[in-house]
Write a protein that holds these residues in place. Structure first.
Motif, PDB file in Angstrom:
ATOM      1  N   LEU A   1     -28.229  30.831 -54.430  1.00 24.15           N
ATOM      2  CA  LEU A   1     -28.207  29.513 -55.067  1.00 24.15           C
ATOM      3  C   LEU A   1     -26.818  29.181 -55.596  1.00 24.15           C
ATOM      4  CD1 LEU A   1     -31.618  29.666 -56.975  1.00 24.15           C
ATOM      5  CD2 LEU A   1     -31.058  28.198 -55.032  1.00 24.15           C
ATOM      6  N   ALA A   2     -26.137  30.164 -56.201  1.00 23.04           N
ATOM      7  CA  ALA A   2     -24.799  29.922 -56.732  1.00 23.04           C
ATOM      8  C   ALA A   2     -23.833  29.533 -55.619  1.00 23.04           C
ATOM      9  CB  ALA A   2     -24.295  31.165 -57.458  1.00 23.04           C
ATOM     10  N   GLU A   3     -23.951  30.215 -54.490  1.00 23.61           N
ATOM     11  CA  GLU A   3     -23.087  29.900 -53.355  1.00 23.61           C
ATOM     12  C   GLU A   3     -23.364  28.498 -52.828  1.00 23.61           C
ATOM     13  OE1 GLU A   3     -20.158  30.593 -50.406  1.00 23.61           O
ATOM     14  OE2 GLU A   3     -20.621  31.601 -52.303  1.00 23.61           O
ATOM     15  N   PHE A   4     -24.643  28.107 -52.810  1.00 21.49           N
ATOM     16  CA  PHE A   4     -24.994  26.750 -52.366  1.00 21.49           C
ATOM     17  C   PHE A   4     -24.356  25.701 -53.255  1.00 21.49           C
ATOM     18  CE2 PHE A   4     -27.845  23.162 -53.312  1.00 21.49           C
ATOM     19  CZ  PHE A   4     -27.749  22.472 -52.120  1.00 21.49           C
ATOM     20  N   TRP A   5     -24.490  25.866 -54.564  1.00 21.45           N
ATOM     21  CA  TRP A   5     -23.925  24.867 -55.474  1.00 21.45           C
ATOM     22  C   TRP A   5     -22.401  24.811 -55.365  1.00 21.45           C
ATOM     23  CZ3 TRP A   5     -27.303  21.566 -56.719  1.00 21.45           C
ATOM     24  CH2 TRP A   5     -28.613  21.926 -57.058  1.00 21.45           C
ATOM     25  N   ALA A   6     -21.767  25.952 -55.221  1.00 26.60           N
ATOM     26  CA  ALA A   6     -20.310  25.974 -55.093  1.00 26.60           C
ATOM     27  C   ALA A   6     -19.859  25.224 -53.844  1.00 26.60           C
ATOM     28  CB  ALA A   6     -19.812  27.414 -55.071  1.00 26.60           C
ATOM     29  N   ARG A   7     -20.505  25.512 -52.712  1.00 27.14           N
ATOM     30  CA  ARG A   7     -20.119  24.847 -51.466  1.00 27.14           C
ATOM     31  C   ARG A   7     -20.462  23.357 -51.514  1.00 27.14           C
ATOM     32  NH1 ARG A   7     -18.311  29.275 -51.249  1.00 27.14           N
ATOM     33  NH2 ARG A   7     -16.721  27.945 -52.207  1.00 27.14           N
ATOM     34  N   LEU A   8     -21.586  23.011 -52.129  1.00 25.61           N
ATOM     35  CA  LEU A   8     -21.956  21.597 -52.223  1.00 25.61           C
ATOM     36  C   LEU A   8     -20.962  20.841 -53.097  1.00 25.61           C
ATOM     37  CD1 LEU A   8     -24.123  19.535 -51.370  1.00 25.61           C
ATOM     38  CD2 LEU A   8     -25.300  20.018 -53.537  1.00 25.61           C
ATOM     39  N   LEU A   9     -20.516  21.463 -54.181  1.00 21.98           N
ATOM     40  CA  LEU A   9     -19.519  20.815 -55.036  1.00 21.98           C
ATOM     41  C   LEU A   9     -18.233  20.563 -54.264  1.00 21.98           C
ATOM     42  CD1 LEU A   9     -18.470  19.794 -57.739  1.00 21.98           C
ATOM     43  CD2 LEU A   9     -17.901  22.169 -58.335  1.00 21.98           C
ATOM     44  N   GLU A  10     -17.793  21.522 -53.499  1.00 19.96           N
ATOM     45  CA  GLU A  10     -16.578  21.343 -52.704  1.00 19.96           C
ATOM     46  C   GLU A  10     -16.714  20.150 -51.767  1.00 19.96           C
ATOM     47  OE1 GLU A  10     -15.671  24.930 -50.640  1.00 19.96           O
ATOM     48  OE2 GLU A  10     -16.016  26.190 -52.399  1.00 19.96           O
ATOM     49  N   ARG A  11     -17.839  20.071 -51.065  1.00 25.34           N
ATOM     50  CA  ARG A  11     -18.037  18.996 -50.096  1.00 25.34           C
ATOM     51  C   ARG A  11     -18.138  17.624 -50.767  1.00 25.34           C
ATOM     52  NH1 ARG A  11     -20.245  20.227 -45.030  1.00 25.34           N
ATOM     53  NH2 ARG A  11     -20.328  22.440 -44.529  1.00 25.34           N
ATOM     54  N   LEU A  12     -18.956  17.552 -51.800  1.00 21.12           N
ATOM     55  CA  LEU A  12     -19.179  16.256 -52.444  1.00 21.12           C
ATOM     56  C   LEU A  12     -17.952  15.791 -53.212  1.00 21.12           C
ATOM     57  CD1 LEU A  12     -22.873  16.601 -53.687  1.00 21.12           C
ATOM     58  CD2 LEU A  12     -22.013  15.540 -51.610  1.00 21.12           C
ATOM     59  N   PHE A  13     -17.209  16.709 -53.825  1.00 21.44           N
ATOM     60  CA  PHE A  13     -16.005  16.321 -54.557  1.00 21.44           C
ATOM     61  C   PHE A  13     -14.963  15.735 -53.598  1.00 21.44           C
ATOM     62  CE2 PHE A  13     -12.001  16.965 -56.845  1.00 21.44           C
ATOM     63  CZ  PHE A  13     -12.337  16.498 -58.099  1.00 21.44           C
ATOM     64  N   ARG A  14     -14.857  16.326 -52.415  1.00 20.37           N
ATOM     65  CA  ARG A  14     -13.932  15.789 -51.415  1.00 20.37           C
ATOM     66  C   ARG A  14     -14.357  14.378 -50.995  1.00 20.37           C
ATOM     67  NH1 ARG A  14     -10.660  18.455 -47.401  1.00 20.37           N
ATOM     68  NH2 ARG A  14     -11.748  20.437 -47.719  1.00 20.37           N
ATOM     69  N   GLN A  15     -15.676  14.169 -50.829  1.00 16.10           N
ATOM     70  CA  GLN A  15     -16.159  12.856 -50.440  1.00 16.10           C
ATOM     71  C   GLN A  15     -15.945  11.821 -51.536  1.00 16.10           C
ATOM     72  OE1 GLN A  15     -20.110  14.315 -48.456  1.00 16.10           O
ATOM     73  NE2 GLN A  15     -19.875  12.141 -47.993  1.00 16.10           N
ATOM     74  N   LEU A  16     -16.170  12.239 -52.777  1.00 15.34           N
ATOM     75  CA  LEU A  16     -16.035  11.298 -53.886  1.00 15.34           C
ATOM     76  C   LEU A  16     -14.581  10.970 -54.191  1.00 15.34           C
ATOM     77  CD1 LEU A  16     -18.796  12.721 -56.256  1.00 15.34           C
ATOM     78  CD2 LEU A  16     -18.863  10.539 -55.065  1.00 15.34           C
ATOM     79  N   HIS A  17     -13.649  11.819 -53.725  1.00 13.88           N
ATOM     80  CA  HIS A  17     -12.217  11.606 -53.997  1.00 13.88           C
ATOM     81  C   HIS A  17     -11.439  11.701 -52.693  1.00 13.88           C
ATOM     82  CE1 HIS A  17     -12.863  11.749 -58.326  1.00 13.88           C
ATOM     83  NE2 HIS A  17     -13.679  12.757 -58.090  1.00 13.88           N
ATOM     84  N   PRO A  18     -11.684  10.783 -51.761  1.00 19.83           N
ATOM     85  CA  PRO A  18     -10.989  10.866 -50.466  1.00 19.83           C
ATOM     86  C   PRO A  18      -9.490  10.610 -50.591  1.00 19.83           C
ATOM     87  CG  PRO A  18     -12.205   8.814 -50.641  1.00 19.83           C
ATOM     88  CD  PRO A  18     -12.586   9.623 -51.845  1.00 19.83           C
ATOM     89  N   GLN A  19      -9.048   9.986 -51.716  1.00 17.71           N
ATOM     90  CA  GLN A  19      -7.630   9.706 -51.880  1.00 17.71           C
ATOM     91  C   GLN A  19      -6.818  10.948 -52.231  1.00 17.71           C
ATOM     92  OE1 GLN A  19      -9.883   9.220 -54.115  1.00 17.71           O
ATOM     93  NE2 GLN A  19      -9.096   9.946 -56.069  1.00 17.71           N
ATOM     94  N   LEU A  20      -7.532  12.021 -52.618  1.00 17.74           N
ATOM     95  CA  LEU A  20      -6.838  13.261 -52.952  1.00 17.74           C
ATOM     96  C   LEU A  20      -6.750  14.160 -51.727  1.00 17.74           C
ATOM     97  CD1 LEU A  20      -8.462  14.171 -56.399  1.00 17.74           C
ATOM     98  CD2 LEU A  20      -6.241  13.120 -56.003  1.00 17.74           C
ATOM     99  N   LEU A  21      -5.590  14.787 -51.601  1.00 17.69           N
ATOM    100  CA  LEU A  21      -5.407  15.755 -50.542  1.00 17.69           C
ATOM    101  C   LEU A  21      -5.836  17.114 -51.090  1.00 17.69           C
ATOM    102  CD1 LEU A  21      -4.334  15.371 -47.679  1.00 17.69           C
ATOM    103  CD2 LEU A  21      -2.131  16.249 -48.457  1.00 17.69           C
ATOM    104  N   LEU A  22      -6.969  17.619 -50.618  1.00 19.63           N
ATOM    105  CA  LEU A  22      -7.574  18.800 -51.229  1.00 19.63           C
ATOM    106  C   LEU A  22      -7.576  19.968 -50.246  1.00 19.63           C
ATOM    107  CD1 LEU A  22     -10.644  16.972 -52.795  1.00 19.63           C
ATOM    108  CD2 LEU A  22      -8.555  17.651 -53.971  1.00 19.63           C
ATOM    109  N   PRO A  23      -6.639  20.907 -50.395  1.00 18.33           N
ATOM    110  CA  PRO A  23      -6.641  22.091 -49.528  1.00 18.33           C
ATOM    111  C   PRO A  23      -7.890  22.933 -49.738  1.00 18.33           C
ATOM    112  CG  PRO A  23      -4.565  21.878 -50.716  1.00 18.33           C
ATOM    113  CD  PRO A  23      -5.506  20.904 -51.328  1.00 18.33           C
ATOM    114  N   ASP A  24      -8.240  23.704 -48.731  1.00 16.95           N
ATOM    115  CA  ASP A  24      -9.434  24.540 -48.802  1.00 16.95           C
ATOM    116  C   ASP A  24      -9.363  25.548 -49.936  1.00 16.95           C
ATOM    117  OD1 ASP A  24     -10.491  23.194 -46.676  1.00 16.95           O
ATOM    118  OD2 ASP A  24      -9.863  24.673 -45.177  1.00 16.95           O
ATOM    119  N   ASP A  25      -8.168  26.106 -50.178  1.00 18.57           N
ATOM    120  CA  ASP A  25      -8.049  27.077 -51.265  1.00 18.57           C
ATOM    121  C   ASP A  25      -8.356  26.450 -52.612  1.00 18.57           C
ATOM    122  OD1 ASP A  25      -7.423  29.050 -49.524  1.00 18.57           O
ATOM    123  OD2 ASP A  25      -5.256  28.962 -49.837  1.00 18.57           O
TER     124      ASP A  25
END
Length: 550
Positions: free
Chosen positions: A163-187
């Motif tokens: 579950l923790a891994e799911f939330w972490a990966r979901l946050l990464e994906r949704l944060f990128r979508q909500l802030h497309p103006q930011l250049l967000l490296p994978d690291d």
């Protein structure tokens, strides 16, 4: 006088002839006709069966009086009696196996259906409410349900970490979508995901789902596994072969009365019980752990009800996922402010939707399953110690009373020895079966161990613990894994996307001069004792401070 004596002899001879013609019992007892009929009905050849009783010195199992059995007949009947008892054991256990298997299928189908219905409800409701926030991340939700199914099915997964891994990966994906103006490296996104717990972007939903799902899935999985283990134990124990001493005792119990010319005499009740208590002594030793297992299974069904019960949680995973996405949309600006001191900046406008799901009341299916299972499990508690009595009364044509008419192993008459207790240790003085109490059956000992292991798992599950991962804790909160963010990852910078360039800025800083790269690397290097949240803020703030070029 001589004529008178001769007359008496003639009268006596006539009486004997009349008695023979009428079937006198004394004469009939010498005939083996009835034994021949029974022996032939079992498929054996009648060629060697005597017509009348013969001397029984050749017998090795039955009493050595006058007999209707040859050595070959005794051997054939001994093998037959052993096979018949083994068949009776298999048949006697088959009904219990079928009951346990039906319970397992019923509960498994129900829990799988709850999870499938939850996923189906998510797939129907989320696209309309959340739009591309869901559709572009649908695979992440499908993967979560797939892993929940794997865990429920017995896979070696740590549910809390999943579950923790799911939330972490979901946050990464949704944060990128909500802030497309930011250049967000994978690291950077990886570092952000690892800080999901302190950031609480999804509100309380991840913590609530973790606490409830851990208890609900552990309880449901352990219960269904318990039914499977119980069925396996019954199946394997039913195939344990009878000992040679048991085979001899069963032959004496079942067919020696035939050999002695009294096939109508049924075994005395206590005699039959002593024989089978000796034969099934090892099986009776399953009793204590068998009861512990069934008691634990009945007890854990209490965890199927209520807000944290399996019924509500397994069928309501999508409720918590909806709450989480709702919370992330509400917390998006606050989250960006926490990790970026410069403010959220311009942001693409996604169509915001709120999803309010109404919980559906239970259909009553699980309640019916539990009610039936409790009754059946309680009925099965004394299965092993009641087996001798059950087989005697249902399979071995035991006499209804111990009197002068029953077979006591030697003749028709009362059976006087006392009935032995249950289990191996109580057979030391069994008068009918020679039992070595120092040599327990290893197959049955292994099954006793399996019962103990499963009982411990059920007891752990009752407390909400998965004993495969005993370090799991119910303390704490949030949606992240709680891991620290490595300095070399948190120090990497994030830039704003521009119209002229879509190339992300990374730790290597391609395109900048060596001096500029050194300045940026120095600025990105974390300070001693700096918190991960501050590092994230510094990483987002760097683009504003970094040189734009000469």
């Amino acid at each position: 006088m001589e004529l008178r004596a001769r007359g008496w002899w003639l009268l006596y001879a006539a009486a004997v002839l009349v008695a023979c013609a009428r079937g006198d019992p004394a004469s009939k007892s010498r005939s083996c006709g009835e034994v021949r009929q029974i022996y032939g009905a079992k498929g054996f050849s009648l060629s060697d069966v005597p017509q009348a009783e013969i001397s029984g010195e050749h017998l090795r199992i039955c009493p050595q009086g006058y007999t209707c059995c040859t050595s070959e007949m005794e051997g054939n009947l001994a093998n037959r009696s052993r096979a018949e008892l083994e068949t009776a054991l298999l048949e006697g256990s088959r009904a219990l196996q079928a009951t346990l298997a039906a319970q397992q299928r019923g509960f498994d189908d129900h829990f799988q259906r709850l999870l499938n219905d939850s996923e189906r409800a998510l797939q129907e409701a989320f696209p309309g409410a959340f739009g591309e926030l869901y559709t572009q991340n649908a695979k992440a939700f499908r993967d979560l349900y797939a892993e929940l199914r794997l865990y429920y099915g017995g896979a070696n997964l740590h549910l809390q970490e999943t579950l923790a891994e799911f939330w972490a990966r979901l946050l990464e994906r949704l944060f990128r979508q909500l802030h497309p103006q930011l250049l967000l490296p994978d690291d950077y996104l990886d570092c952000l995901g690892k800080q999901a717990e302190p950031l609480r972007p999804f509100g309380e939903a991840p913590r609530e789902l973790r606490l409830r799902a851990t208890r609900a899935f552990v309880a449901a999985r352990a219960f269904v596994q318990g039914l499977g283990v119980a069925g396996d134990v019954v199946r394997k124990v039913a195939k344990v072969p009878l000992s040679p001493e048991c085979s001899r005792a069963v032959m004496k119990l079942v067919y020696c009365a035939h050999c002695l010319g009294v096939p109508g005499a049924r075994p005395c009740p206590d005699y039959c019980r002593n024989v089978l208590k000796g034969c099934l002594a090892n099986q009776a030793d399953l009793d204590a752990e068998w009861r512990n297992l069934l008691d634990s299974m009945v007890l854990i069904t209490d965890k199927f009800w209520g807000p944290s019960g399996a019924e509500s949680v397994i069928g309501g995973v999508h409720y918590w996922l909806a709450e989480a996405v709702n919370a992330l949309q509400d917390n998006s600006d606050t989250l960006t402010a926490k990790v970026n001191p410069q403010g959220p900046g311009p942001k693409e406008k996604w169509p915001r939707g709120k999803l309010a799901l109404q919980e559906r009341p239970p259909a009553g299916t699980l309640q019916k399953l539990v009610s039936e299972a409790k009754a059946q499990l309680r009925d099965a508690q004394d299965f092993w110690i009641s087996l001798p009595g059950t087989l005697c009364s249902e399979k071995l044509a035991m006499s209804s009373a111990s009197d002068e008419r029953c077979w006591n192993g030697m003749a028709k008459g009362r059976y006087l020895p006392e009935v032995m207790g249950d289990g191996l240790a109580n057979q030391i003085n069994n008068p009918e079966v020679e039992v070595d109490i120092t040599k327990p059956d290893m197959t049955i000992r292994q099954q006793i161990m399996q019962l103990k292991i499963m009982t411990n798992r059920l007891r752990g599950a009752y407390s909400g613990n998965d004993l495969d991962f005993q370090d799991a804790s119910d303390d704490g909160s949030g949606s992240g894994s709680g891991e620290g963010c490595p300095d070399e990852v948190c120090g990497r910078k994030v830039g704003r996307k521009s119209a002229s360039s879509r190339t992300p800025l990374t730790h290597a800083l391609p395109g900048l001069s060596e001096r500029e790269g050194q300045q940026t690397s120095a600025a990105a290097r974390p300070l001693p004792h700096t918190s991960p949240l501050l590092l994230l803020g510094l990483a987002l703030a760097l683009p504003a401070a970094a040189p734009r070029g000469r």
